[in-house]
Design a protein around this motif. Structure first.
Motif, short mmCIF file in Angstrom:
data_model
loop_
_atom_site.label_atom_id
_atom_site.label_comp_id
_atom_site.label_asym_id
_atom_site.label_seq_id
_atom_site.Cartn_x
_atom_site.Cartn_y
_atom_site.Cartn_z
N GLU A 126 0.83 -1.21 0.00
CA GLU A 126 0.00 0.00 0.00
C GLU A 126 0.86 1.25 0.00
O GLU A 126 0.54 2.24 -0.68
CB GLU A 126 -0.92 0.01 1.21
N GLU A 127 1.95 1.25 0.75
CA GLU A 127 2.83 2.42 0.76
C GLU A 127 3.43 2.68 -0.62
O GLU A 127 3.72 3.83 -0.95
CB GLU A 127 3.96 2.22 1.79
N TYR A 128 3.60 1.64 -1.39
CA TYR A 128 4.15 1.77 -2.74
C TYR A 128 3.06 1.61 -3.80
O TYR A 128 3.31 1.13 -4.90
CB TYR A 128 5.26 0.74 -2.96
N GLY A 129 1.85 2.06 -3.45
CA GLY A 129 0.74 1.94 -4.38
C GLY A 129 0.93 2.67 -5.69
O GLY A 129 0.27 2.34 -6.68
N PHE A 130 1.80 3.65 -5.72
CA PHE A 130 2.07 4.42 -6.94
C PHE A 130 2.99 3.67 -7.90
O PHE A 130 3.19 4.10 -9.04
CB PHE A 130 2.71 5.77 -6.58
N VAL A 131 3.56 2.53 -7.46
CA VAL A 131 4.48 1.76 -8.30
C VAL A 131 3.70 0.66 -9.02
O VAL A 131 2.96 -0.09 -8.39
CB VAL A 131 5.60 1.13 -7.44
N PRO A 132 3.85 0.53 -10.34
CA PRO A 132 3.17 -0.54 -11.07
C PRO A 132 3.56 -1.92 -10.53
O PRO A 132 4.66 -2.11 -9.98
CB PRO A 132 3.65 -0.35 -12.51
N ASP A 133 2.67 -2.89 -10.72
CA ASP A 133 2.87 -4.21 -10.12
C ASP A 133 4.20 -4.85 -10.50
O ASP A 133 4.92 -5.36 -9.63
CB ASP A 133 1.72 -5.15 -10.51
N GLU A 134 4.53 -4.85 -11.77
CA GLU A 134 5.75 -5.54 -12.19
C GLU A 134 6.99 -4.89 -11.59
O GLU A 134 7.91 -5.57 -11.11
CB GLU A 134 5.86 -5.55 -13.71
N ALA A 135 7.02 -3.56 -11.58
CA ALA A 135 8.16 -2.86 -11.00
C ALA A 135 8.23 -3.10 -9.50
O ALA A 135 9.33 -3.25 -8.93
CB ALA A 135 8.06 -1.36 -11.29
N PHE A 136 7.08 -3.14 -8.84
CA PHE A 136 7.09 -3.41 -7.40
C PHE A 136 7.62 -4.81 -7.12
O PHE A 136 8.45 -4.99 -6.21
CB PHE A 136 5.69 -3.26 -6.80
N THR A 173 9.67 -6.58 -8.82
CA THR A 173 11.11 -6.61 -9.05
C THR A 173 11.86 -5.97 -7.89
O THR A 173 12.84 -6.53 -7.37
CB THR A 173 11.45 -5.89 -10.36
N GLY A 174 11.41 -4.80 -7.46
CA GLY A 174 12.08 -4.10 -6.37
C GLY A 174 11.95 -4.82 -5.05
O GLY A 174 12.92 -4.93 -4.27
N ARG A 175 10.75 -5.33 -4.78
CA ARG A 175 10.53 -6.04 -3.52
C ARG A 175 11.35 -7.32 -3.47
O ARG A 175 11.94 -7.65 -2.44
CB ARG A 175 9.04 -6.34 -3.35
N ALA A 176 11.42 -8.04 -4.58
CA ALA A 176 12.21 -9.26 -4.62
C ALA A 176 13.67 -8.97 -4.35
O ALA A 176 14.36 -9.75 -3.67
CB ALA A 176 12.04 -9.95 -5.97
N ALA A 177 14.17 -7.85 -4.85
CA ALA A 177 15.57 -7.48 -4.61
C ALA A 177 15.80 -7.24 -3.12
O ALA A 177 16.84 -7.64 -2.56
CB ALA A 177 15.93 -6.25 -5.42
N VAL A 178 14.85 -6.59 -2.47
CA VAL A 178 14.97 -6.35 -1.02
C VAL A 178 14.98 -7.67 -0.26
O VAL A 178 15.80 -7.88 0.65
CB VAL A 178 13.82 -5.45 -0.54
N LEU A 179 14.08 -8.57 -0.62
CA LEU A 179 14.01 -9.86 0.06
C LEU A 179 15.29 -10.66 -0.12
O LEU A 179 15.80 -11.27 0.83
CB LEU A 179 12.81 -10.66 -0.46
N GLU A 231 8.68 -16.45 -3.23
CA GLU A 231 8.04 -17.42 -4.10
C GLU A 231 6.70 -16.88 -4.63
O GLU A 231 6.37 -17.06 -5.80
CB GLU A 231 7.84 -18.75 -3.37
N LEU A 232 5.93 -16.25 -3.75
CA LEU A 232 4.64 -15.70 -4.16
C LEU A 232 4.82 -14.57 -5.18
O LEU A 232 4.04 -14.45 -6.13
CB LEU A 232 3.87 -15.19 -2.95
N LEU A 233 5.84 -13.77 -5.00
CA LEU A 233 6.12 -12.71 -5.97
C LEU A 233 6.43 -13.31 -7.34
O LEU A 233 5.99 -12.80 -8.37
CB LEU A 233 7.28 -11.84 -5.50
N GLY A 234 7.21 -14.39 -7.34
CA GLY A 234 7.53 -15.03 -8.60
C GLY A 234 6.33 -15.67 -9.27
O GLY A 234 6.13 -15.53 -10.49
N SER A 235 5.46 -16.30 -8.47
CA SER A 235 4.30 -16.97 -9.04
C SER A 235 3.26 -15.98 -9.54
O SER A 235 2.48 -16.29 -10.44
CB SER A 235 3.67 -17.91 -8.00
N SER A 236 3.25 -14.77 -8.98
CA SER A 236 2.24 -13.78 -9.40
C SER A 236 2.66 -12.99 -10.62
O SER A 236 1.89 -12.19 -11.14
CB SER A 236 1.97 -12.79 -8.24
N SER A 237 3.90 -13.22 -11.08
CA SER A 237 4.39 -12.45 -12.22
C SER A 237 3.99 -13.05 -13.56
O SER A 237 4.25 -12.46 -14.60
CB SER A 237 5.92 -12.32 -12.16
#
Length: 229
Positions: free
Chosen positions: A170-180, A182-188, A220-226
């Motif tokens: 929600e805090e990054y709601g301005f970021v499109p799903d695919e970009a989010f 990618t960025g979130r996966a990098a943080v994880l 894993e969920l981020l990867g499956s949702s892409s």
């Protein structure tokens, strides 16, 4: 046992700020050697209540302070650690990358004015900057406590962790799903690459295994949702 996110009573925060500030003043002329703590608490709490926040709220601040209480015996200067918790996300804009630096700079301006000595002020600012990586050096007892307290949210139950992840999205709601994703996966991946997420004995024993499981599950969920690759 986990120390996981749950509804928090934030009404005690002004008193907790006052107690931490007065204790930190003890090395700079005594607890009365400075102005009234309350306006500083009001300013900080207004920052933590800004509308762009969904996870980095007063509930998060309260949770971090609670975890510092749990870990207090491991800190070299728990008062500095508590003040660092107050400042570590005091400046928070999800569309900017310099939040920790700006939060540390805020501490460097506010704490001397509030009657805190130079050494404690410098330590608070150092600790705030450490939350960029959450990777304290061996023997950095204050850094270990702050980073463990900040990361303990990762060790929640599956539902609690899902709620946390949803608030971050929600805090990054301005970021499109695919970009989010990618960025979130990098943080994880950055977190999972750390030799240890938690450095205190309590954190290592109580939070490490569950936190790593939650991080891997989210990745894993981020990867499956892409969708198809």
């Amino acid at each position: 046992m986990t120390d996981s996110p749950r509804p928090r009573d934030t009404r005690a925060l002004p008193d907790r700020w006052r107690d931490a500030l007065l204790a930190a003043r003890s090395g700079a002329g005594g607890p009365d050697a400075g102005p009234d703590p309350l306006p500083y608490a009001e300013n900080l709490l207004a920052r933590w209540d800004e509308p762009q926040r969904r996870y980095h709220t007063t509930a998060h601040l309260t949770a971090v302070l609670d975890r510092i209480d749990t870990l207090a015996g491991y800190a070299a200067d728990v008062h500095a650690v508590r003040l660092a918790a107050w400042f570590h996300d005091a400046v928070y804009r999800p569309d900017r990358t310099e939040n920790e630096e700006r939060s540390a700079a805020l501490a460097e301006r506010a704490l001397p004015e509030a009657g805190v000595g130079d050494a404690v002020t410098a330590e608070v600012a150092r600790l705030v900057r450490l939350t960029v990586t959450h990777d304290p050096a061996d023997g950095d007892r204050n850094g270990e406590v702050l980073c463990d307290a900040d990361l303990a949210v990762l060790a929640g139950s599956p539902q609690e962790y899902a709620d946390y992840a949803a608030q971050v999205r929600e805090e990054y709601g301005f970021v499109p799903d695919e970009a989010f994703r990618t960025g979130r996966a990098a943080v994880l991946r950055q977190l999972l690459a750390l030799p240890r997420l938690f450095r205190t004995p309590h954190g290592a024993a109580e939070w490490e295994v569950r936190a790593r499981h939650n991080l891997v599950t989210e990745l894993e969920l981020l990867g499956s949702s892409s969708g198809p690759q």
